[in-house]
Design a protein around this motif. Structure first.
Motif, short mmCIF file in Angstrom:
data_model
loop_
_atom_site.label_atom_id
_atom_site.label_comp_id
_atom_site.label_asym_id
_atom_site.label_seq_id
_atom_site.Cartn_x
_atom_site.Cartn_y
_atom_site.Cartn_z
N SER A 8 0.83 -1.21 0.00
CA SER A 8 0.00 0.00 0.00
C SER A 8 0.86 1.26 0.00
O SER A 8 0.51 2.26 -0.63
CB SER A 8 -0.95 0.01 1.18
OG SER A 8 -0.23 0.04 2.39
N ILE A 9 2.00 1.22 0.69
CA ILE A 9 2.91 2.38 0.69
C ILE A 9 3.48 2.57 -0.72
O ILE A 9 3.53 3.71 -1.22
CB ILE A 9 4.04 2.19 1.72
CG1 ILE A 9 3.46 2.28 3.14
CG2 ILE A 9 5.14 3.22 1.52
CD1 ILE A 9 4.43 1.91 4.23
N LYS A 10 3.88 1.50 -1.36
CA LYS A 10 4.42 1.59 -2.72
C LYS A 10 3.37 2.12 -3.69
O LYS A 10 3.68 2.94 -4.57
CB LYS A 10 4.91 0.21 -3.18
CG LYS A 10 5.54 0.22 -4.54
CD LYS A 10 6.01 -1.18 -4.92
CE LYS A 10 6.52 -1.17 -6.34
NZ LYS A 10 6.89 -2.50 -6.78
N LYS A 11 2.13 1.69 -3.53
CA LYS A 11 1.05 2.15 -4.40
C LYS A 11 0.79 3.65 -4.19
O LYS A 11 0.55 4.37 -5.16
CB LYS A 11 -0.22 1.35 -4.11
CG LYS A 11 -1.35 1.64 -5.04
CD LYS A 11 -2.55 0.73 -4.76
CE LYS A 11 -3.67 1.05 -5.70
NZ LYS A 11 -4.84 0.20 -5.43
N ARG A 12 0.86 4.12 -2.95
CA ARG A 12 0.66 5.54 -2.66
C ARG A 12 1.78 6.39 -3.25
O ARG A 12 1.53 7.51 -3.72
CB ARG A 12 0.61 5.79 -1.16
CG ARG A 12 -0.62 5.29 -0.49
CD ARG A 12 -1.64 6.35 -0.49
NE ARG A 12 -2.78 5.91 0.27
CZ ARG A 12 -3.90 6.51 0.29
NH1 ARG A 12 -4.07 7.60 -0.40
NH2 ARG A 12 -4.90 6.04 1.00
N LEU A 13 3.00 5.89 -3.19
CA LEU A 13 4.14 6.66 -3.67
C LEU A 13 4.23 6.70 -5.19
O LEU A 13 4.82 7.62 -5.76
CB LEU A 13 5.44 6.11 -3.09
CG LEU A 13 5.61 6.26 -1.57
CD1 LEU A 13 6.90 5.60 -1.12
CD2 LEU A 13 5.58 7.74 -1.17
N SER A 14 3.67 5.72 -5.86
CA SER A 14 3.78 5.70 -7.33
C SER A 14 2.57 6.28 -8.02
O SER A 14 1.67 6.78 -7.53
CB SER A 14 3.99 4.28 -7.82
OG SER A 14 2.93 3.44 -7.47
#
Length: 161
Positions: free
Chosen positions: A155-161
């Motif tokens: 979820s963090i990776k999805k938010r950052l990309s």
């Protein structure tokens, strides 16, 4: 072919549902245990179902079926991927190797020290079964932790990309 496999899996699912409902019905409405099936040392006011063994055997069978289906699906999928794209097939093998590594690490973490259980005179309080139980528990804990971490990082990776 896909339609045939869908139909077969559809009917197998409903047959399994029927078997589960029948065994659960026998367990809950099959009466009290009689004769040798009654456990000694258990409070007589406690309910001891007559069909407990049937329910346990069903669970063993379903567990074995799930393991068999998982292994066969893995082998068929790996074989098909190996034919189409050997590089990706070997990458998919990494998950299986990691699971084996987690099982070995969890086995090593397990304790084989016999437990002090008042009133228990059974034969299962031996190092093998104790380590096996610990291995399964530690594996569940490790995989649960890894699942939570994967959800967080995903979820963090999805938010950052």
């Amino acid at each position: 072919m896909a339609k045939l496999t869908y139909k077969v899996s559809y009917y197998v699912l409903y047959v399994l549902f029927a078997i589960i409902l029948i065994v659960l019905g026998l367990f809950f409405f099959g009466g009290d245990a009689q004769g040798d099936a009654v456990l000694m040392g258990v409070d007589p006011a406690m309910w001891q179902p007559a069909q407990t063994d049937s329910l346990l055997y069903l669970m063993y069978g379903l567990f074995g079926l799930a393991v068999l289906a998982t292994v066969l699906a893995f082998l068929f999928q790996f074989g098909a991927a190996l034919k189409d794209n050997p590089g990706n097939a070997l990458k998919s093998l990494l998950g299986f190797v990691l699971l084996i590594a987690i099982l070995v690490i969890a086995w090593a973490m397990g304790s084989g020290e016999p437990l002090v259980i008042p009133g228990y005179d059974g034969t299962d309080n031996v190092p093998f079964w104790l380590k096996l139980t610990d291995m399964f528990l530690y594996t569940i804990y490790i995989l649960l932790g890894l699942t939570i971490l994967a959800m967080l990082f995903g979820s963090i990776k999805k938010r950052l990309s």
